[in-house]
Design a protein around this motif. Sequence first.
Motif, PDB file in Angstrom:
ATOM      1  N   ASP A   5       0.865  -1.176   0.000  1.00 26.17           N
ATOM      2  CA  ASP A   5       0.000   0.000   0.000  1.00 26.17           C
ATOM      3  C   ASP A   5       0.899   1.223   0.000  1.00 26.17           C
ATOM      4  O   ASP A   5       1.994   1.200   0.582  1.00 26.17           O
ATOM      5  N   LEU A  26       2.989   4.947   9.827  1.00 25.46           N
ATOM      6  CA  LEU A  26       2.572   4.318   8.578  1.00 25.46           C
ATOM      7  C   LEU A  26       3.718   4.047   7.612  1.00 25.46           C
ATOM      8  O   LEU A  26       3.688   3.072   6.872  1.00 25.46           O
ATOM      9  N   SER A  28       6.861   2.823   5.728  1.00 27.15           N
ATOM     10  CA  SER A  28       7.690   1.619   5.769  1.00 27.15           C
ATOM     11  C   SER A  28       9.144   1.995   5.507  1.00 27.15           C
ATOM     12  O   SER A  28       9.456   2.599   4.482  1.00 27.15           O
ATOM     13  N   GLN A  45       3.470   0.693   5.825  1.00 26.99           N
ATOM     14  CA  GLN A  45       3.530  -0.583   6.537  1.00 26.99           C
ATOM     15  C   GLN A  45       2.165  -1.255   6.564  1.00 26.99           C
ATOM     16  O   GLN A  45       2.062  -2.473   6.591  1.00 26.99           O
ATOM     17  N   ARG A  46       1.128  -0.442   6.609  1.00 31.96           N
ATOM     18  CA  ARG A  46      -0.243  -0.938   6.711  1.00 31.96           C
ATOM     19  C   ARG A  46      -1.182   0.102   6.120  1.00 31.96           C
ATOM     20  O   ARG A  46      -0.794   1.242   5.894  1.00 31.96           O
ATOM     21  N   LYS A  47      -2.415  -0.324   5.894  1.00 32.42           N
ATOM     22  CA  LYS A  47      -3.423   0.631   5.426  1.00 32.42           C
ATOM     23  C   LYS A  47      -3.770   1.551   6.585  1.00 32.42           C
ATOM     24  O   LYS A  47      -3.904   1.107   7.718  1.00 32.42           O
TER      25      LYS A  47
END
Length: 173
Positions: A5, A26, A28, A45-47
């Motif tokens: 993402d 968030l 990465s 790293q994530r939504k």
Amino acid sequence: MPKADCLKIQKRLTEKAIQLSKNLGLLSSNLKIARNDDEVLLPLQRKPAEKEQELVETRLGEAELTIHDFQVNVRKPRTLINALEDMLPSYLLASLPRSIDILGKVVIIEVPPELKDYDRLIGEALFQLYPSLKTVLAKEGAVFGECRLRRYRVIAGTGETETYHKEDGGIDY
């Protein structure tokens, strides 16, 4: 190249977006930021949660959540421990020397007895940390004689011990 993402933004908003995504946890750090002509893709790293997404839209305005292929961010180890943490048993990492002597393109290191079986590995790790090196020497025994000499053993590299060392503007051989 792994898919992840990402936050697609205009280049002019890059610094603001990086700071915001770091603060929200968030961004990465394992993936490289991608760039197009006028856009930047920040790997996440994530939504983002709903509230985080609202905050991003409020602060950045023109941000789009999408998926993209990113290159992995390969990082060079910064310490001898980092370079060897996957190769040595964890109980031996504490025994690694914390200091080394670098003279030109030669490194001198004191290898503790419990690490003698791994001295070649330690030497190769030092080449990773300092690519311009030619030779890694291990101290052998104590200092002896009136001139305070010491024996050394080559544990990695060419074995070339003649080097140039610059100090206070002068060159020593």
